[in-house]
Design a protein around this motif. Structure first.
Motif, PDB file in Angstrom:
ATOM      1  N   GLY A 123       0.709  -1.175   0.235  1.00 41.47           N
ATOM      2  CA  GLY A 123      -0.085   0.014   0.004  1.00 41.47           C
ATOM      3  C   GLY A 123       0.878   1.355  -0.116  1.00 41.47           C
ATOM      4  O   GLY A 123       0.638   2.119  -0.711  1.00 41.47           O
ATOM      5  N   ASN A 124       1.854   1.212   0.688  1.00 42.09           N
ATOM      6  CA  ASN A 124       2.903   2.448   0.735  1.00 42.09           C
ATOM      7  C   ASN A 124       3.555   2.818  -0.427  1.00 42.09           C
ATOM      8  O   ASN A 124       3.959   3.765  -0.834  1.00 42.09           O
ATOM      9  N   VAL A 125       3.597   1.660  -1.244  1.00 47.60           N
ATOM     10  CA  VAL A 125       4.559   1.737  -2.440  1.00 47.60           C
ATOM     11  C   VAL A 125       3.528   2.249  -3.732  1.00 47.60           C
ATOM     12  O   VAL A 125       3.572   2.838  -4.462  1.00 47.60           O
ATOM     13  N   LEU A 126       2.399   1.330  -3.793  1.00 49.27           N
ATOM     14  CA  LEU A 126       1.305   1.456  -4.946  1.00 49.27           C
ATOM     15  C   LEU A 126      -0.046   1.867  -4.545  1.00 49.27           C
ATOM     16  O   LEU A 126      -0.612   1.840  -5.587  1.00 49.27           O
ATOM     17  N   GLY A 127      -0.387   2.212  -3.431  1.00 49.00           N
ATOM     18  CA  GLY A 127      -1.719   2.648  -2.865  1.00 49.00           C
ATOM     19  C   GLY A 127      -2.443   1.420  -3.058  1.00 49.00           C
ATOM     20  O   GLY A 127      -2.325   0.292  -2.941  1.00 49.00           O
ATOM     21  N   LYS A 128      -3.828   2.059  -3.559  1.00 53.89           N
ATOM     22  CA  LYS A 128      -5.159   1.098  -3.537  1.00 53.89           C
ATOM     23  C   LYS A 128      -4.770  -0.443  -4.538  1.00 53.89           C
ATOM     24  O   LYS A 128      -5.270  -1.629  -4.358  1.00 53.89           O
TER      25      LYS A 128
END
Length: 597
Positions: A123-128
């Motif tokens: 999530g912190n790299v690519l979001g949803k």
């Protein structure tokens, strides 16, 4: 077996129940009959002989040995011990640096049938998109994955930048997905306790969803812990001492006792043994397991094994890993060998080594003698590629630049690993840069998600020993920016550029050359090569790092590299914005405090 929204009500199918009742009466053959083994009873603590009949995903009957013999297939468990499938109550697949399919291939044959996955690294790299991929990648595995909504993207807003930003609105959206089981560990403790708008909105989204809200209560005690809990957090895995364990048990918060901090486990076992019983609010989790450890020792089975070796009764360790965890998850269908429960079953050779000969997942024989019966299906990982939005760097990028004239500089330092604190040091200046004193280690963090400039922010660590090279990693909790540690700027640039070229991962450099490289091209966190190859490459990284730095356990250890940027924890931490301090909610963009003529 998958993250099905129909669970657990899928067991209430009328035709399934009718067939199971008929078989339980002895009027039709079971799909599977497990004979000759001894059930480890999670309710009574007995170990007793019994045969077990399975119908579809249901346990249809627990009956006297030999009472029924009719079955489509029979498993001989003579001399073995039968337990519910193990439930890992808090973990991150990403820490093992492999895809969920490879993770399942590794842990299911060891008796693990359910994991509670916080994909906040993705999530912190690519979001949803990263969270959605986590859901899809676990959908058809022989491993039940209860995927949570990452609550801290980033973990320390305003102090760091990750690849996405999940506010209350984003959390409400993710929590509306039927596959999402709850709110993942809430790490922004001060934000919750101080009732900041952001964290209040995130907490309320979790409470409104009716799903569980998991926590990260590291160092919280007294009034702060009470405030954290009354805000809605119902679990914690961040234990720091025997006293911390007892206080948290007394508060009633659900404790997920983790195996990733092994030096604490003997003390925890002693404390629990002195208590005289296993609290029902205590389950087990792995939290983080590195690839070489996972390949060689296993996942939650390894935690159970170690606890027993430290003196915990085997039935306690197993109950924590099954019935207690199922209760925490609100899954009455899991955690027991009993008629009407889900047929997640592990058959162990003994209650010391916990080697599983057979593992059933949802009524199907999923693994036998250490191998999956069918390959775990892989998910297309194209969306996880090309997340290194950073250009190659040069050695001067890893030096602390000084603006103005002077011969010396007074600098802020980050003192000691793990439990960091502020320090100060005076250093000479040469050619416009700080000359790092002998007793310091350089740390640099560069934003790599394309949302801000990627110029490395460089700081000084003390208490990290003398480095004879450099290590670069994009596995750097929790924003996973490019982080480099080193004793000199030249090796830091070599290591960093190798990782950038690989699309993410880890590299060790010394004497101007690469000593070891682990490419992690999927979000800079994962690889889709085999568990064996990943473990081998990671072990090479670990060995190469051992050659350039002398560790001093329990805090100056290899694992400290991955948490040195964890800005949500108390104390100064280097981030892509500078040196962050969550208590003062401030960022020091450069460690230079004063130029001395």
């Amino acid at each position: 077996m998958n993250t099905r929204t129909s669970e657990p009500t899928d067991l209430n199918d009328e035709a399934l129940r009718t067939r199971a009742v008929v078989c339980a009466r002895g009027d039709a053959p079971f799909d599977y009959l497990i004979t000759g083994g001894q059930i480890v009873d999670m309710v009574t603590s007995e170990i007793r002989a019994a045969d077990i009949g399975l119908v579809g995903p249901l346990i249809a009957s627990i009956h006297a040995p030999g009472q029924f013999i009719a079955a489509q297939k029979t498993i001989d468990a003579t001399g073995k011990f039968i337990t519910p499938g193990l439930i890992d109550s808090h973990m991150h697949v990403e820490s093992s640096m492999v895809t969920p399919a490879i993770y399942a291939q590794t842990v299911v044959p060891r008796g693990v049938t359910t994991i509670v996955w916080d994909p906040h690294e993705l999530g912190n790299v690519l979001g949803k998109d990263g969270v959605k991929w986590a859901v899809d990648a676990t959908r058809n595995l022989p491993l039940r994955a209860l995927v949570l909504a990452p609550s801290c993207v980033p973990a320390a807003p305003g102090l760091e930048l990750s690849g996405a930003d999940f506010d209350g609105t984003a959390m409400a959206d993710i929590l509306s997905w039927p596959e999402i089981a709850g709110v993942a560990e809430v790490m922004n403790m001060r934000g919750v306790i101080n009732r900041t708008d952001r964290m209040t909105n995130i907490m309320q989204a979790g409470l409104a969803s009716g799903k569980m809200v998991c926590g990260h209560a590291r160092g919280l005690t007294g009034a702060d812990l009470q405030a954290f809990m009354v805000a809605g957090v119902s679990s914690d895995h961040e234990l720091t001492s025997n006293e911390d364990l007892l206080e948290k048990l007394r508060t009633g918060i659900h404790v997920e006792m983790r195996g990733s901090h092994d030096h604490l486990l003997p003390g925890f076992v002693k404390t629990l043994n002195e208590l005289g019983f296993l609290p029902q609010t205590l389950s087990l989790c792995t939290d983080d397991v590195f690839p070489d450890d996972l390949a060689q020792k296993g996942g939650l089975d390894d935690v159970v094994r170690r606890l027993v070796s430290y003196g915990m009764p085997a039935i306690w360790a197993l109950r924590a890993a099954t019935l207690n965890a199922a209760s925490r998850l609100g899954r009455a269908d899991l955690g027991l060998i009993a008629a009407g429960k889900r047929a997640d079953i592990a058959i162990f050779d003994d209650l010391e080594n916990f080697v599983a000969s057979h593992v059933f997942a949802n009524g199907k024989l999923a693994a036998q003698n250490g191998t999956l019966c069918e390959p775990a299906p892989a998910q297309n990982s194209a969306v996880l590629h090309n997340t290194m939005k950073i250009a190659p760097l040069v050695s001067d990028d890893f030096r602390i630049r000084v603006e103005g004239n002077g011969s010396k500089a007074r600098l802020a330092t980050i003192d000691q690993p793990r439990f960091t604190r502020w320090g100060e040091i005076t250093a000479n200046i040469g050619n416009g840069f700080v000359i790092p004193p002998e007793e310091t280690t350089l740390i640099a963090v560069a934003h790599r998600h394309g949302r801000a400039d990627s110029r490395p922010r460089v700081g000084l660590l003390t208490g990290w020993g003398k480095w004879r090279g450099a290590v670069c990693t994009t596995v750097s909790h929790d924003s996973h920016n490019l982080t480099v540690f080193g004793g000199n700027a030249e090796d830091m640039a070599v290591a960093a550029n190798a990782v950038i070229a690989a699309g993410g991962g880890m590299a060790v450099a010394s004497d101007g050359k690469i000593d070891a490289l682990l490419p992690l091209p999927l979000c800079g966190l994962l690889t889709d090569i085999s568990m064996g190859e990943t473990a081998q490459q990671f072990a090479a990284i670990r060995a190469a790092t051992d050659r350039i730095v002398d560790w001093n356990p329990p805090y100056l250890v290899f694992k400290a590299l991955f948490g040195a940027t964890l800005a949500c924890n108390v104390g100064p931490h280097q981030t892509d914005r500078g040196i962050a301090d969550v208590i003062s909610d401030s960022v020091l963009e450069t460690p230079v405090l004063e130029i001395i003529p």
